[in-house]
Write an enzyme that holds these catalytic residues in place. Sequence first.
Site, short mmCIF file in Angstrom:
data_model
loop_
_atom_site.label_atom_id
_atom_site.label_comp_id
_atom_site.label_asym_id
_atom_site.label_seq_id
_atom_site.Cartn_x
_atom_site.Cartn_y
_atom_site.Cartn_z
N HIS A 102 43.98 38.67 35.76
CA HIS A 102 43.84 40.13 35.66
C HIS A 102 43.72 40.57 34.22
O HIS A 102 44.31 39.98 33.33
CB HIS A 102 45.01 40.86 36.33
CG HIS A 102 46.36 40.41 35.86
ND1 HIS A 102 46.97 39.27 36.35
CD2 HIS A 102 47.20 40.92 34.94
CE1 HIS A 102 48.14 39.11 35.76
NE2 HIS A 102 48.30 40.10 34.88
N HIS A 104 44.49 43.71 31.67
CA HIS A 104 45.24 44.96 31.49
C HIS A 104 44.39 45.90 30.65
O HIS A 104 43.82 45.47 29.63
CB HIS A 104 46.53 44.71 30.69
CG HIS A 104 47.56 43.89 31.37
ND1 HIS A 104 48.67 44.43 31.96
CD2 HIS A 104 47.68 42.54 31.52
CE1 HIS A 104 49.44 43.46 32.45
NE2 HIS A 104 48.85 42.30 32.20
P1 5GP Z 1 51.25 39.96 33.79
O1 5GP Z 1 52.59 39.96 33.14
O2 5GP Z 1 51.16 38.93 34.90
O3 5GP Z 1 50.12 39.86 32.81
O4 5GP Z 1 51.07 41.39 34.43
C1 5GP Z 1 51.35 41.66 35.75
C2 5GP Z 1 51.42 43.17 35.87
O5 5GP Z 1 51.35 43.49 37.24
C3 5GP Z 1 52.71 43.77 35.32
O6 5GP Z 1 52.40 44.71 34.30
C4 5GP Z 1 53.36 44.43 36.54
O7 5GP Z 1 53.94 45.67 36.24
C5 5GP Z 1 52.19 44.58 37.49
N1 5GP Z 1 52.54 44.48 38.91
C6 5GP Z 1 53.30 43.50 39.49
N2 5GP Z 1 53.39 43.71 40.82
C7 5GP Z 1 52.67 44.84 41.08
C8 5GP Z 1 52.40 45.56 42.28
O8 5GP Z 1 52.84 45.21 43.38
N3 5GP Z 1 51.63 46.65 42.16
C9 5GP Z 1 51.13 47.08 40.96
N4 5GP Z 1 50.37 48.19 40.96
N5 5GP Z 1 51.36 46.42 39.80
C10 5GP Z 1 52.13 45.32 39.87
#
Ligand code: 5GP
Length: 144
Positions: A102, A104
């Site tokens: 993903h 951001h």
């Molecule tokens: P990572 O740390 O893996 O780069 O980012 C994952 C992001 O996904 C985090 O910023 C977290 O807040 C978001 N996230 C995790 N679970 C969910 C969810 O169920 N729904 C949404 N909308 N965001 C999520």
Amino acid sequence: MEFDNHCVFCKIIAGEIPAAKIYEDDKVLSFLDIAPFNFGHALVIPKTHCHGISDLPDDYRDAIFAAAAKIAPAIMRATGALGFNLLMNNGQVAGQEVPHAHLHIIPRFVDDKVLLGASQKQYQGSELAEMQAKIQEKIAARNA
Ligand code: 5GP
Ligand code: ZN
């Protein structure tokens, strides 16, 4: 299109978990991050399960970046942000919590105190040239 039963983002794609969707096409879904660094923080995901940039099929990789380029200015207009960070964590050690690739999009404001980077290091002596050669060698080996 790969699907992983245990993946929260695959469940969002499948509609099994709700999300505040802001953009969708055949290869991409974008929705607001549930725990934003700033309001308007969005995620852009490929509609296929893969872990990060390196195992993402080319067409999905191109599609998420193309979508992010369209979505980010809209987030800026909607929030009044003056800039944004486009960020992708790859691997747990890099802060990746959800193992589905993903991007951001984090809208940024003057003095918003969002801390995304820490201290930067300095190469000493021949370290920079050695690192350059080592990475170039690995890239060449992969392409061979
Ligand atoms: P990572 O740390 O893996 O780069 O980012 C994952 C992001 O996904 C985090 O910023 C977290 O807040 C978001 N996230 C995790 N679970 C969910 C969810 O169920 N729904 C949404 N909308 N965001 C999520
Ligand atoms: Zn997934």
